[in-house]
Write a protein that holds these residues in place. Sequence first.
Motif, PDB file in Angstrom:
ATOM      1  N   MET A   1       0.835  -1.210   0.000  1.00  0.00           N
ATOM      2  CA  MET A   1       0.000   0.000   0.000  1.00  0.00           C
ATOM      3  C   MET A   1       0.871   1.262   0.000  1.00  0.00           C
ATOM      4  N   GLU A   2       1.926   1.234   0.829  1.00  0.00           N
ATOM      5  CA  GLU A   2       2.806   2.398   0.921  1.00  0.00           C
ATOM      6  C   GLU A   2       3.509   2.661  -0.411  1.00  0.00           C
ATOM      7  N   GLU A   3       3.865   1.563  -1.121  1.00  0.00           N
ATOM      8  CA  GLU A   3       4.521   1.710  -2.414  1.00  0.00           C
ATOM      9  C   GLU A   3       3.577   2.339  -3.425  1.00  0.00           C
ATOM     10  N   ILE A   4       2.295   1.967  -3.378  1.00  0.00           N
ATOM     11  CA  ILE A   4       1.289   2.529  -4.294  1.00  0.00           C
ATOM     12  C   ILE A   4       1.136   4.026  -4.054  1.00  0.00           C
ATOM     13  N   ILE A   5       1.067   4.394  -2.781  1.00  0.00           N
ATOM     14  CA  ILE A   5       0.924   5.811  -2.435  1.00  0.00           C
ATOM     15  C   ILE A   5       2.154   6.598  -2.888  1.00  0.00           C
ATOM     16  N   MET A   6       3.336   5.997  -2.695  1.00  0.00           N
ATOM     17  CA  MET A   6       4.570   6.656  -3.112  1.00  0.00           C
ATOM     18  C   MET A   6       4.578   6.885  -4.621  1.00  0.00           C
ATOM     19  N   ASN A   7       4.167   5.902  -5.395  1.00  0.00           N
ATOM     20  CA  ASN A   7       4.133   6.037  -6.850  1.00  0.00           C
ATOM     21  C   ASN A   7       3.114   7.088  -7.284  1.00  0.00           C
ATOM     22  N   MET A   8       1.985   7.119  -6.600  1.00  0.00           N
ATOM     23  CA  MET A   8       0.966   8.134  -6.912  1.00  0.00           C
ATOM     24  C   MET A   8       1.505   9.537  -6.626  1.00  0.00           C
TER      25      MET A   8
END
Length: 252
Positions: A1-8
Motif C-alpha cells: 500500500m505504501e509503495e502505491i501511495i509513493m508512486n501516486m
Amino acid sequence: MEEIIMNMLKNRLKDFKLAGMLNSLEERVNYANNNELSPIQFLELLCEDEENSRRDNSYKKRYARAKLPTYKTIEEFDFSFQPSIDKKMINDVSTCQYIAEHKNIVFIGNPGTGKSHLAIALGIKALMRGNKVLFSTTAEMLRQLHMSRADNSYYKKFNEYLAPNLLILDELGFRKLPNYSADDFFEIIAKRYEKGSTIITTNKSFEHWGDIFDDQILADAIRDRVVHHAIICKINGPSYRTKAIKQEPILG
C-alpha cells in the motif's frame, strides 16, 4: 500500500513539474522517518530541495547561453604575478554591485596579462548571482551583426547583445576593425549605456581607440559612454604565457 501511495505521489509531483521534490522524495521520506520529523519539517525540506534544484537548473541554462569560452575563477588567478592589479578592487567587483549600478569594467593591458581570465571569472560570479551574461570577442560580435543584415535578422541579433545584464566583449583592438563595424559597436554601447553593464578587455589605451575604429569622433563617443560609469583596471605586467614557456623544461 505504501509503495502505491509513493508512486501516486511521484506521479503528482511529475505532473506539477516539481523535479526537485521528485528526485529527493524517497531520501527525504527515509530521513524524516529516521529523525522523527514533523510533517511541516518534512515539507520544508522538500521545498528546499525544489528551490535548490531550480536554482541549479537556472544556472546551467544561463551558463550555456553565456557562451563563455572556458571556465576561469578569481580564486585561480595569480595576483602575485601581476602586482599592478588591485586585488581588493577585483574582490569588490566580484560582489556584482557594479551590475546593479549599471557600471562598466575595462581591463587594459598587453596580450597574456590575464584580462580575459578576469573578465570570464567575473562573468562566472555574475551567473552565480542570477544574472544573464553573454561573452563574445569584439570581432565576432561585429561579424555576427554584419552578417545578420543579409538575412534581415539584424534587429534580433542586435537585441541579443542588449538583453544580458552583463555583456563581455573580449579583445578590443587586437585587430583593426572594418569601417562598417564602428557604427554597430557604437550602437551597442549607446543602447546599453546606463541600462546594462559591459566588461571590455583591450590592449589599447583610450587615446589609441581612434586607431581601432578609424574614426576619431566615433571613437571618442564610444569611449565617453564606456568610461562615464566605469571601473578601469590597467595591467602593467608580463605575459602569463611567457611565464609558462620559461617554466617548461629544456629538453636535449
